[in-house]
Design a protein around this motif. Structure first.
Motif, PDB file in Angstrom:
ATOM      1  N   SER A 162     -10.774   1.607   6.866  1.00  0.00           N
ATOM      2  CA  SER A 162     -10.475   0.364   6.153  1.00  0.00           C
ATOM      3  C   SER A 162     -11.713  -0.061   5.372  1.00  0.00           C
ATOM      4  CB  SER A 162     -10.036  -0.718   7.149  1.00  0.00           C
ATOM      5  OG  SER A 162      -8.839  -0.355   7.779  1.00  0.00           O
ATOM      6  N   HIS A 221     -11.297   3.629   0.446  1.00  0.00           N
ATOM      7  CA  HIS A 221      -9.922   3.989   0.778  1.00  0.00           C
ATOM      8  C   HIS A 221      -8.933   3.071   0.060  1.00  0.00           C
ATOM      9  CE1 HIS A 221      -7.026   6.336   2.812  1.00  0.00           C
ATOM     10  NE2 HIS A 221      -6.631   5.428   3.675  1.00  0.00           N
ATOM     11  N   TYR A 222      -9.316   1.833  -0.198  1.00  0.00           N
ATOM     12  CA  TYR A 222      -8.502   0.939  -1.033  1.00  0.00           C
ATOM     13  C   TYR A 222      -8.287   1.581  -2.402  1.00  0.00           C
ATOM     14  CZ  TYR A 222      -7.132  -3.357  -3.521  1.00  0.00           C
ATOM     15  OH  TYR A 222      -6.466  -4.299  -4.278  1.00  0.00           O
ATOM     16  N   ILE A 258     -13.504  -0.103   1.017  1.00  0.00           N
ATOM     17  CA  ILE A 258     -13.145  -0.192  -0.397  1.00  0.00           C
ATOM     18  C   ILE A 258     -12.816   1.174  -0.973  1.00  0.00           C
ATOM     19  CG2 ILE A 258     -13.987  -0.792  -2.702  1.00  0.00           C
ATOM     20  CD1 ILE A 258     -15.402  -3.135  -1.599  1.00  0.00           C
ATOM     21  N   ILE A 293     -11.157  -5.281   5.345  1.00  0.00           N
ATOM     22  CA  ILE A 293     -12.260  -4.552   4.718  1.00  0.00           C
ATOM     23  C   ILE A 293     -13.487  -5.457   4.709  1.00  0.00           C
ATOM     24  CG2 ILE A 293     -13.048  -3.484   2.571  1.00  0.00           C
ATOM     25  CD1 ILE A 293     -10.098  -2.837   1.977  1.00  0.00           C
ATOM     26  N   LEU A 295     -15.312  -4.731  -5.546  1.00  0.00           N
ATOM     27  CA  LEU A 295     -14.291  -3.758  -5.922  1.00  0.00           C
ATOM     28  C   LEU A 295     -14.591  -3.171  -7.295  1.00  0.00           C
ATOM     29  CD1 LEU A 295     -11.600  -2.287  -5.688  1.00  0.00           C
ATOM     30  CD2 LEU A 295     -10.469  -4.368  -6.508  1.00  0.00           C
ATOM     31  N   VAL A 351      -1.993  -3.705  -5.192  1.00  0.00           N
ATOM     32  CA  VAL A 351      -2.537  -3.039  -4.000  1.00  0.00           C
ATOM     33  C   VAL A 351      -3.151  -4.072  -3.060  1.00  0.00           C
ATOM     34  CG1 VAL A 351      -4.119  -1.268  -3.142  1.00  0.00           C
ATOM     35  CG2 VAL A 351      -2.908  -0.925  -5.306  1.00  0.00           C
ATOM     36  N   ASN A 352      -2.724  -3.985  -1.803  1.00  0.00           N
ATOM     37  CA  ASN A 352      -3.059  -4.917  -0.736  1.00  0.00           C
ATOM     38  C   ASN A 352      -4.382  -4.513  -0.069  1.00  0.00           C
ATOM     39  OD1 ASN A 352      -3.012  -6.003   2.015  1.00  0.00           O
ATOM     40  ND2 ASN A 352      -0.862  -6.452   1.713  1.00  0.00           N
ATOM     41  N   ALA A 353      -5.196  -5.494   0.299  1.00  0.00           N
ATOM     42  CA  ALA A 353      -6.502  -5.208   0.892  1.00  0.00           C
ATOM     43  C   ALA A 353      -6.497  -5.197   2.414  1.00  0.00           C
ATOM     44  CB  ALA A 353      -7.523  -6.239   0.404  1.00  0.00           C
ATOM     45  N   ASN A 357       0.848  -1.186   0.000  1.00  0.00           N
ATOM     46  CA  ASN A 357       0.000   0.000   0.000  1.00  0.00           C
ATOM     47  C   ASN A 357       0.884   1.237   0.000  1.00  0.00           C
ATOM     48  OD1 ASN A 357      -1.608  -2.193   1.822  1.00  0.00           O
ATOM     49  ND2 ASN A 357      -2.997  -1.043   0.511  1.00  0.00           N
ATOM     50  N   VAL A 395      -4.595  -0.822   4.308  1.00  0.00           N
ATOM     51  CA  VAL A 395      -5.003   0.434   3.680  1.00  0.00           C
ATOM     52  C   VAL A 395      -5.027   1.581   4.679  1.00  0.00           C
ATOM     53  CG1 VAL A 395      -6.325  -0.750   1.889  1.00  0.00           C
ATOM     54  CG2 VAL A 395      -7.485  -0.004   3.970  1.00  0.00           C
ATOM     55  N   HIS A 447      -5.723   4.336  -2.599  1.00  0.00           N
ATOM     56  CA  HIS A 447      -4.350   3.861  -2.820  1.00  0.00           C
ATOM     57  C   HIS A 447      -4.096   3.644  -4.311  1.00  0.00           C
ATOM     58  CE1 HIS A 447      -2.911   2.903   1.363  1.00  0.00           C
ATOM     59  NE2 HIS A 447      -4.211   3.011   1.597  1.00  0.00           N
TER      60      HIS A 447
END
Length: 346
Positions: free
Chosen positions: A251, A255-256, A253, A304, A316, A239-241, A211, A244, A259
């Motif tokens: 935490s 904000h995911y 989607i 998440i 996602l 990108v790591n779930a 991230n 984040v 990133h």
């Protein structure tokens, strides 16, 4: 997108080629459940199919409790278990080349790409790099959040990891991996080690799962300068779930995707992919005392809620559509960028 196309039909269309997640700790779980054959099909296949997964980076990770004495044994055991499970089903193929990946996908099979998360199974024996290559390892990150014979990992804090970079063995290993045709993965390595790998290599490098430090300032994540270094080489950052945010409230989607947007803003959408690193299911199998020990040593993960396993991948893509991503960019993010890396390096 046509005016009358629903969100769901658009997601289905965008998923038609299959998604790529370059980091999933699958072999570790299969190995721990080796007395329960068929787990790959009974547990993981339904989630993969629900999320339209096409290619999975199956990461070999050896837990601290097995080190150092059993590192090689457990590493080989995980790969052996993966081959055994795949042999019992027709839905999966372990792939070693780009052509094998393309053939697997054309046949509607899920391609598995063996990855090393830490080179502890090799000890300090350079010859074992060739052995793991012959067994199918095609992605390798040198460290986890610890020191090994190759170097040191970045810690789950803003600073404090060892300042030294790769060891002499680590430098030899990087050169050997690049010579063999193993994708070098800069996930987890400490800042100086990161710089060393960049300076020693010429081909594109990747970060399979990480991230942006802009949002979560720990060494385990990547800084803007590190992002640019990977992008300048034509690499991809997954990108790591999990990491984040240090806050449970952030935490999510959205904000995911922050990133994703940040990385794309620095190096373009061609430099971003998926490396979910789903591991809530692993935490749920551990005794509370072990979870507490992991959180103390590393960090408390904030999963998440609607992105905890591969069956949630459509969530996602829906959110990417809501956020205004166009079809071309979504396809690059979900599979095309990683496919480009495979074509170039495998």
């Amino acid at each position: 997108m046509t005016s009358n196309e629903s969100i769901e039909s658009r997601v289905t269309r965008l998923h038609a080629n299959g998604l790529i997640d370059l980091h999933f700790d699958l072999p570790m779980d299969l190995y721990e459940k080796r007395n329960r054959p068929g787990v790959l099909t009974s547990h993981f296949l339904p989630e993969f199919e629900a999320g339209d997964m096409g290619i999975i980076g199956a990461a070999v990770y050896v837990e601290d409790r097995y080190l150092p004495e059993q590192g090689l044994r457990v590493g080989l055991g995980q790969i052996a278990r993966l081959y055994t499970e795949v042999a019992q089903t027709t839905q999966f193929v372990i792939c070693k080349t780009n052509d094998e990946i393309l053939k697997a996908r054309a046949a509607g099979k899920i391609a598995l790409l063996i990855a090393l998360e830490g080179v502890e199974p090799l000890g300090d024996d350079l010859n074992l790099a060739r052995v793991f290559y012959e067994l199918g390892a095609r992605v390798a990150c040198l460290t986890h959040a610890r020191r090994n014979a190759a170097g040191s990992g970045g810690i789950f804090a803003a600073s404090g990891s060892p300042k030294d970079g790769l060891t002499s063995f680590g430098r030899e290993l990087v050169c050997e991996f690049e010579r063999l045709g193993v994708i070098l993965d800069l996930a987890h390595i400490n800042p100086q080690g990161f710089e060393d790998v960049i300076s020693l290599t010429k081909k594109p490098v990747v970060v399979s799962h990480t991230n942006a430090r802009k949002f979560y300032d720990i060494e385990r994540n990547v800084s803007d300068d590190q992002i640019k270094a990977v992008g300048s080489r034509g690499g991809v950052i997954g990108v790591n779930a999990i990491l984040v945010s240090s806050s449970r409230d952030k935490s999510n989607i959205d904000h995911y995707i922050d990133h994703i947007e940040h990385i794309a803003g620095l190096i373009g959408i061609d430099g971003v992919g998926i490396g979910f690193d789903f591991c809530e299911y692993l935490f749920n199998q551990l005794p509370p005392s072990v979870v507490a020990e992991i959180e103390k040593k590393l960090a408390r993960p904030h999963f998440i809620p609607d992105l905890t396993n591969h069956s949630h991948a459509r969530n996602l893509t829906r959110k990417l559509i809501e956020r205004g991503f166009n079809d071309v960019d979504i396809e690059k993010l979900l599979f095309r960028n990683w496919m480009r890396i495979f074509e170039q390096l495998l």
